[in-house]
Design an enzyme around this catalytic site. Sequence first.
Site, short mmCIF file in Angstrom:
data_model
loop_
_atom_site.label_atom_id
_atom_site.label_comp_id
_atom_site.label_asym_id
_atom_site.label_seq_id
_atom_site.Cartn_x
_atom_site.Cartn_y
_atom_site.Cartn_z
N ASP A 173 0.87 -1.18 0.00
CA ASP A 173 0.00 0.00 0.00
C ASP A 173 0.90 1.22 0.00
O ASP A 173 1.54 1.53 1.02
CB ASP A 173 -0.90 0.01 1.24
CG ASP A 173 -2.08 -0.95 1.11
OD1 ASP A 173 -2.67 -1.01 0.02
OD2 ASP A 173 -2.39 -1.63 2.10
N ARG B 37 -7.32 10.23 1.32
CA ARG B 37 -6.78 9.24 0.39
C ARG B 37 -7.37 9.44 -1.01
O ARG B 37 -6.83 8.92 -1.98
CB ARG B 37 -7.09 7.83 0.88
CG ARG B 37 -6.45 7.46 2.20
CD ARG B 37 -7.00 6.14 2.73
NE ARG B 37 -6.69 5.03 1.83
CZ ARG B 37 -7.27 3.84 1.92
NH1 ARG B 37 -8.23 3.63 2.82
NH2 ARG B 37 -6.93 2.88 1.09
N HIS C 224 -12.98 -2.20 7.91
CA HIS C 224 -12.08 -3.03 8.70
C HIS C 224 -12.80 -3.59 9.94
O HIS C 224 -12.39 -4.62 10.48
CB HIS C 224 -10.86 -2.21 9.15
CG HIS C 224 -9.93 -1.83 8.04
ND1 HIS C 224 -10.12 -0.72 7.26
CD2 HIS C 224 -8.82 -2.43 7.56
CE1 HIS C 224 -9.17 -0.64 6.36
NE2 HIS C 224 -8.37 -1.67 6.51
N ARG D 28 3.64 2.57 3.01
CA ARG D 28 4.38 1.63 3.85
C ARG D 28 5.88 1.90 3.86
O ARG D 28 6.58 1.42 4.75
CB ARG D 28 4.12 0.20 3.39
CG ARG D 28 2.66 -0.19 3.34
CD ARG D 28 1.91 0.13 4.61
NE ARG D 28 0.51 -0.25 4.51
CZ ARG D 28 -0.46 0.33 5.20
NH1 ARG D 28 -0.19 1.33 6.04
NH2 ARG D 28 -1.71 -0.08 5.08
N LYS E 278 -9.08 1.66 -7.25
CA LYS E 278 -9.86 1.12 -6.13
C LYS E 278 -10.74 2.23 -5.54
O LYS E 278 -10.47 3.41 -5.77
CB LYS E 278 -8.94 0.50 -5.08
CG LYS E 278 -7.92 1.43 -4.43
CD LYS E 278 -6.96 0.65 -3.56
CE LYS E 278 -6.05 1.58 -2.79
NZ LYS E 278 -5.02 0.89 -2.03
N HIS E 279 -11.82 1.82 -4.88
CA HIS E 279 -12.26 0.45 -4.59
C HIS E 279 -13.52 0.21 -5.42
O HIS E 279 -14.60 0.64 -5.02
CB HIS E 279 -12.55 0.25 -3.12
CG HIS E 279 -11.41 0.61 -2.21
ND1 HIS E 279 -11.15 1.89 -1.80
CD2 HIS E 279 -10.44 -0.17 -1.64
CE1 HIS E 279 -10.09 1.89 -1.00
NE2 HIS E 279 -9.65 0.65 -0.89
N ASP F 149 -10.23 -6.65 -2.01
CA ASP F 149 -9.55 -6.07 -0.86
C ASP F 149 -9.28 -7.22 0.11
O ASP F 149 -9.78 -8.34 -0.07
CB ASP F 149 -10.42 -4.99 -0.24
CG ASP F 149 -9.61 -3.90 0.47
OD1 ASP F 149 -8.44 -4.16 0.81
OD2 ASP F 149 -10.14 -2.80 0.67
#
Length: 329
Positions: A56, A132, A175, A64, A162-163, A244
């Site tokens: 990511d 984002r 999540h 990351r 995405k998404h 995902d």
Amino acid sequence: MPGLDLSASEVAFFREANPCGLFLFKRNLDNPEQVKRLCAQFREAVGRADAPIFIDQEGGRVQRLDNGKWPSFRALGDFGALARKDFELGTRALRLSTLAMGSLMAELTIDSGTTPIVDLARKMTHGVIGQRAFGDDPDLVTALGRVVVDSMLEVGELPIIKHIPGYGRVTVDPHFDCPVVDASVEEMRDTDFRPFAALRDSPWAMVAHLIFTQIDRERPASVSPIVHDLIRRDIGYDGVLITDCLTMEALSGTWAERVTAALAAGYDIALHSQGDLATTEAAARAARPVTQQTMDRIARAQSRRGNLRVDVLALHAEVEAIFEETGIA
């Protein structure tokens, strides 16, 4: 996988299961030589030099490569704000930043940062998306998404839109819970679906975890054959469709059951990127070999990758100078 190198048991698992690719997290990324060594270990284990490796790396809070050994890249929302102020300057800055970030990943032998997000971020959209995304204007989001798709391909990276078919109406974090969207297909076709339809030539796309009650009242998009067919037919997307991460709480059932459901729905690849080796093995046993159609989609994606390399630090500095001059923090 939890560490910076593959253990003997992990090598044995990868050799036997032969997953399509590998998804790395911050816990797996320490320095350039270590990252390249890890990528080589994985590809040797599966016996495919072109096995894709993802992270990511969108910029902003989702990147990351952020332990201080690499440049820190801006969020897509920053470029959306700049483009609303000065479209030409915003697209230029985004292109430079994308080329720099893509070249950095290419040097590390990582194939994709799983970007861009082309969801429409509204005032009510949950913060899991927020900065984002570029914004809430479908035309602007499409234009900026195009810059990222084309620039990533230019430096040999695989863009992943995405998404799909759109996360912009979610008000809870997938999540931890399953978002539910009641908007009609007609309304979403005029808004949320538009960037994905316009960018349907992107080689890869990542599928969302949320329920569209007007499409499939029972199943989240990532395990719904009805949503899968809408993506293929209505949106017209024929690239690689990867889910995902299937360990999110938006889904129910064991992780193996989720893998089975995603593949049965028609998606090309089930993404399982959390858990210990035992649960990973269970998820892998539930999978099946990729189809020839999926292999053809992957091959088409590979054939579009360029090999441009840029001076990462120079371009990153140029982007920061643009933002400083325009007064956008």
